[in-house]
Design an enzyme around this catalytic site. Sequence first.
Site, PDB file in Angstrom:
ATOM      1  N   ASP A   1       0.890  -1.226   0.072  1.00 22.12           N
ATOM      2  CA  ASP A   1       0.028   0.008   0.055  1.00 22.12           C
ATOM      3  C   ASP A   1       0.886   1.045  -0.124  1.00 22.12           C
ATOM      4  O   ASP A   1       1.732   1.165   0.771  1.00 22.12           O
ATOM      5  CB  ASP A   1      -0.779  -0.242   1.319  1.00 22.12           C
ATOM      6  CG  ASP A   1      -2.038   0.966   1.229  1.00 22.12           C
ATOM      7  OD1 ASP A   1      -3.131   0.552   0.996  1.00 22.12           O
ATOM      8  OD2 ASP A   1      -1.874   2.197   1.058  1.00 22.12           O
TER       9      ASP A   1
ATOM     10  N   ILE B   1       1.942   1.199  -6.540  1.00 21.48           N
ATOM     11  CA  ILE B   1       1.742   0.357  -7.508  1.00 21.48           C
ATOM     12  C   ILE B   1       2.106   0.832  -8.861  1.00 21.48           C
ATOM     13  O   ILE B   1       2.579   0.518  -9.753  1.00 21.48           O
ATOM     14  CB  ILE B   1       0.310  -0.335  -7.820  1.00 21.48           C
ATOM     15  CG1 ILE B   1      -0.701   0.774  -7.889  1.00 21.48           C
ATOM     16  CG2 ILE B   1       0.082  -1.217  -6.616  1.00 21.48           C
ATOM     17  CD1 ILE B   1      -2.101   0.061  -8.283  1.00 21.48           C
TER      18      ILE B   1
ATOM     19  N   GLU C   1      -7.531   4.583  -6.396  1.00 18.14           N
ATOM     20  CA  GLU C   1      -8.356   5.630  -6.100  1.00 18.14           C
ATOM     21  C   GLU C   1      -9.919   5.380  -6.051  1.00 18.14           C
ATOM     22  O   GLU C   1     -10.459   4.805  -7.375  1.00 18.14           O
ATOM     23  CB  GLU C   1      -8.066   6.861  -7.110  1.00 18.14           C
ATOM     24  CG  GLU C   1      -6.740   7.520  -6.869  1.00 18.14           C
ATOM     25  CD  GLU C   1      -6.361   8.249  -5.442  1.00 18.14           C
ATOM     26  OE1 GLU C   1      -7.229   8.611  -4.830  1.00 18.14           O
ATOM     27  OE2 GLU C   1      -5.355   8.501  -5.045  1.00 18.14           O
ATOM     28  N   SER C   2     -10.589   5.782  -5.124  1.00 12.47           N
ATOM     29  CA  SER C   2     -12.002   5.000  -4.892  1.00 12.47           C
ATOM     30  C   SER C   2     -13.001   5.788  -4.845  1.00 12.47           C
ATOM     31  O   SER C   2     -14.390   5.542  -4.562  1.00 12.47           O
ATOM     32  CB  SER C   2     -11.964   4.012  -3.746  1.00 12.47           C
ATOM     33  OG  SER C   2     -11.997   4.917  -2.646  1.00 12.47           O
TER      34      SER C   2
ATOM     35  N   THR D   1     -15.925  -2.973  -9.206  1.00 13.98           N
ATOM     36  CA  THR D   1     -17.195  -2.204  -8.664  1.00 13.98           C
ATOM     37  C   THR D   1     -18.380  -2.414  -9.761  1.00 13.98           C
ATOM     38  O   THR D   1     -18.211  -2.738 -10.703  1.00 13.98           O
ATOM     39  CB  THR D   1     -17.101  -0.735  -8.628  1.00 13.98           C
ATOM     40  OG1 THR D   1     -18.126  -0.195  -8.236  1.00 13.98           O
ATOM     41  CG2 THR D   1     -16.313  -0.264  -9.700  1.00 13.98           C
ATOM     42  N   ASP D   2     -19.300  -2.372  -9.077  1.00 16.92           N
ATOM     43  CA  ASP D   2     -20.586  -2.474  -9.666  1.00 16.92           C
ATOM     44  C   ASP D   2     -20.885  -1.218 -10.837  1.00 16.92           C
ATOM     45  O   ASP D   2     -21.637  -1.300 -11.766  1.00 16.92           O
ATOM     46  CB  ASP D   2     -21.907  -2.734  -8.963  1.00 16.92           C
ATOM     47  CG  ASP D   2     -22.232  -1.595  -7.889  1.00 16.92           C
ATOM     48  OD1 ASP D   2     -21.349  -0.548  -7.892  1.00 16.92           O
ATOM     49  OD2 ASP D   2     -23.556  -1.601  -7.264  1.00 16.92           O
ATOM     50  N   GLU D   3     -20.153  -0.055 -10.487  1.00 20.22           N
ATOM     51  CA  GLU D   3     -20.128   1.202 -11.197  1.00 20.22           C
ATOM     52  C   GLU D   3     -19.674   0.879 -12.703  1.00 20.22           C
ATOM     53  O   GLU D   3     -20.023   1.870 -13.534  1.00 20.22           O
ATOM     54  CB  GLU D   3     -19.357   2.280 -10.610  1.00 20.22           C
ATOM     55  CG  GLU D   3     -19.970   2.627  -9.017  1.00 20.22           C
ATOM     56  CD  GLU D   3     -19.677   3.897  -8.427  1.00 20.22           C
ATOM     57  OE1 GLU D   3     -19.311   4.935  -9.464  1.00 20.22           O
ATOM     58  OE2 GLU D   3     -19.862   4.132  -7.368  1.00 20.22           O
TER      59      GLU D   3
ATOM     60  N   TYR E   1     -14.015   7.773 -12.361  1.00 21.92           N
ATOM     61  CA  TYR E   1     -13.634   6.528 -11.321  1.00 21.92           C
ATOM     62  C   TYR E   1     -14.136   5.266 -12.020  1.00 21.92           C
ATOM     63  O   TYR E   1     -13.297   4.396 -12.272  1.00 21.92           O
ATOM     64  CB  TYR E   1     -14.366   6.974 -10.048  1.00 21.92           C
ATOM     65  CG  TYR E   1     -14.549   5.384  -9.153  1.00 21.92           C
ATOM     66  CD1 TYR E   1     -13.306   4.831  -8.637  1.00 21.92           C
ATOM     67  CD2 TYR E   1     -15.661   4.789  -9.001  1.00 21.92           C
ATOM     68  CE1 TYR E   1     -13.354   3.608  -7.881  1.00 21.92           C
ATOM     69  CE2 TYR E   1     -15.758   3.725  -8.377  1.00 21.92           C
ATOM     70  CZ  TYR E   1     -14.466   3.203  -7.909  1.00 21.92           C
ATOM     71  OH  TYR E   1     -14.557   1.820  -7.180  1.00 21.92           O
ATOM     72  N   SER E   2     -15.408   5.232 -12.528  1.00 21.39           N
ATOM     73  CA  SER E   2     -15.801   3.907 -12.973  1.00 21.39           C
ATOM     74  C   SER E   2     -15.111   3.709 -14.442  1.00 21.39           C
ATOM     75  O   SER E   2     -15.119   2.644 -14.545  1.00 21.39           O
ATOM     76  CB  SER E   2     -17.491   3.975 -13.273  1.00 21.39           C
ATOM     77  OG  SER E   2     -17.914   5.026 -13.903  1.00 21.39           O
TER      78      SER E   2
ATOM     79  N   LYS F   1     -11.896   2.083 -13.507  1.00 17.20           N
ATOM     80  CA  LYS F   1     -12.249   0.673 -13.177  1.00 17.20           C
ATOM     81  C   LYS F   1     -12.667  -0.286 -14.199  1.00 17.20           C
ATOM     82  O   LYS F   1     -12.339  -1.319 -14.289  1.00 17.20           O
ATOM     83  CB  LYS F   1     -13.150   0.759 -12.064  1.00 17.20           C
ATOM     84  CG  LYS F   1     -12.668   1.402 -10.504  1.00 17.20           C
ATOM     85  CD  LYS F   1     -11.706   0.559  -9.807  1.00 17.20           C
ATOM     86  CE  LYS F   1     -12.018  -0.776  -9.282  1.00 17.20           C
ATOM     87  NZ  LYS F   1     -10.776  -1.156  -8.736  1.00 17.20           N
TER      88      LYS F   1
ATOM     89  N   LYS G   1     -17.258   9.474   2.188  1.00 19.38           N
ATOM     90  CA  LYS G   1     -18.116   8.521   1.593  1.00 19.38           C
ATOM     91  C   LYS G   1     -19.613   8.721   2.421  1.00 19.38           C
ATOM     92  O   LYS G   1     -19.254   9.288   3.667  1.00 19.38           O
ATOM     93  CB  LYS G   1     -17.766   7.011   1.551  1.00 19.38           C
ATOM     94  CG  LYS G   1     -16.301   6.821   0.733  1.00 19.38           C
ATOM     95  CD  LYS G   1     -16.356   6.728  -0.457  1.00 19.38           C
ATOM     96  CE  LYS G   1     -15.127   6.659  -1.208  1.00 19.38           C
ATOM     97  NZ  LYS G   1     -14.719   5.398  -1.152  1.00 19.38           N
ATOM     98  N   LEU G   2     -20.647   8.444   1.692  1.00 15.65           N
ATOM     99  CA  LEU G   2     -21.718   8.920   2.397  1.00 15.65           C
ATOM    100  C   LEU G   2     -21.972   8.563   3.838  1.00 15.65           C
ATOM    101  O   LEU G   2     -22.361   9.505   4.773  1.00 15.65           O
ATOM    102  CB  LEU G   2     -23.076   8.390   1.626  1.00 15.65           C
ATOM    103  CG  LEU G   2     -24.546   8.980   2.137  1.00 15.65           C
ATOM    104  CD1 LEU G   2     -24.588  10.347   2.050  1.00 15.65           C
ATOM    105  CD2 LEU G   2     -25.489   8.157   1.492  1.00 15.65           C
TER     106      LEU G   2
ATOM    107  N   TYR H   1     -27.164  15.006  -1.837  1.00 15.10           N
ATOM    108  CA  TYR H   1     -27.039  15.328  -3.337  1.00 15.10           C
ATOM    109  C   TYR H   1     -28.383  15.429  -4.404  1.00 15.10           C
ATOM    110  O   TYR H   1     -29.098  14.429  -3.888  1.00 15.10           O
ATOM    111  CB  TYR H   1     -26.204  14.607  -4.149  1.00 15.10           C
ATOM    112  CG  TYR H   1     -24.766  14.601  -3.620  1.00 15.10           C
ATOM    113  CD1 TYR H   1     -24.207  15.605  -2.632  1.00 15.10           C
ATOM    114  CD2 TYR H   1     -23.541  13.734  -4.034  1.00 15.10           C
ATOM    115  CE1 TYR H   1     -22.841  15.699  -2.448  1.00 15.10           C
ATOM    116  CE2 TYR H   1     -22.300  13.632  -3.642  1.00 15.10           C
ATOM    117  CZ  TYR H   1     -21.938  14.734  -2.789  1.00 15.10           C
ATOM    118  OH  TYR H   1     -20.613  14.622  -2.485  1.00 15.10           O
TER     119      TYR H   1
END
Length: 350
Positions: A34, A61, A85-86, A131-133, A156-157, A160, A195-196, A213
């Site tokens: 990391d 990395i 990065e998430s 991710t599902d995104e 981001y998505s 990924k 995050k939320l 939002y």
Amino acid sequence: MKNIVITGGAGFIGSHVVRLFVTKYPQYKIINLDALTYAGNLENLADIDSMPNYTFEKVNILDVPEVERVFKQYQVTDVIHLAAESHVDRSIHSPLDFVFTNVLGTVNLLNAAKKNWADDFSDKLFYHISTDEVYGALGSTGFFTETTPYHPNSPYSASKASSDHFVRAYGETYELPFVISNCSNNYGPNHFPEKLIPLLINNIISKKALPVYGDGLYTRDWLYVKDHATAIDTIFHAKKVGETFNIGGFNEWKNIDLVKLLCKLMDEKLGNQPGTSEALITFVKDRPGHDRRYAIDATKINRELGWKPSVTFEQGLSETIDWYLNNQEWLNHVTSGSYKDYYNKMYDNS
Ligand code: NAD
Ligand code: DAU
């Protein structure tokens, strides 16, 4: 004998995966690789860092010679790749950071695996956590399955999705043994408060506005982080090379309903009058390109591997809130310094 590199092990999900593997498999050597970005925190692993089968390597990395050194030094047999990065909002402001770490960083790891495992791929595995995104946004009905076409909408998505494509391409082109899993929104202890859910918990504790939002009718599908870790354990050991598994708990919530549930639970735990936290809800400017709804069809992992979540949302949320209330020092550490600048920039000093 397995020498497993877990990348991003100091982050939110990675720390739960590292803990599970270190404690459940004393016969494995776990190397946590990391870079310790703003999201990486070794405090997340303080309880296991002296275990004999655990090692930490502060490596980016993007640093090819260092990644190469780790592969050679530890005779790495497997990679579970979570480093990324998430955060979607950060990707809107700094998309290139996401291209570097999520795309280039993943390709660097793939190259290291391909080179160092070239003699014999048979007992090796590159497990990519996604991710599902990548599937984009759903309308009011339907689910993402493993065959849903990719349609990423945020930087981001997109990054990924790109990394998923590279992993599959290395499987096709070089026969690198891989698996990919695409999970829905996680929540739980050690979640960084950008995050939320942890942002709301932190703001309720400090009696600050709760930013929602747009119209608040966006839908996310929430999974307890420890259940994601057990799903990763299950998929890793099933070793179905070349396959993808969606991970989720069939647990959809509209943001505004989730915020109200969290307010109710927090008021109960803090001994507040009912309605105290709800009064802090503030509708704010929407996220650009905000995906309306995510929902995972987790039938395949349940049917083929027998995995299912272990806790209900109410149990998981309650445990999560308790963790934050009992670990306010952790919260104070991660919200000091650069978090304040991020918060003020994002939420306009609200
Ligand atoms: P996180 O932001 O909490 O942690 C990311 C970790 O990666 C940090 O420890 C950070 O220091 C490390 N890292 C970042 N850039 C690095 C680099 N260049 N080199 C080495 N390490 C680096 O992320 P998370 O929420 O724990 O997500 C972990 C993975 O799971 C990501 O790949 C993410 O896309 C995926 N995922 C997350 C969720 C979610 O709800 N959080 C859901 C599905 C999939
Ligand atoms: O779906 C999996 C993804 O879930 C992961 O791949 C990402 O790494 C992870 O960050 C998460 O992405 P989201 O964008 O869904 O999570 P976030 O917590 O940022 O936002 C959840 C929902 O809440 C989303 O609809 C945006 C909204 N939101 C978020 C924040 C931070 C608000 O309404 N207010 C806020 O202040």
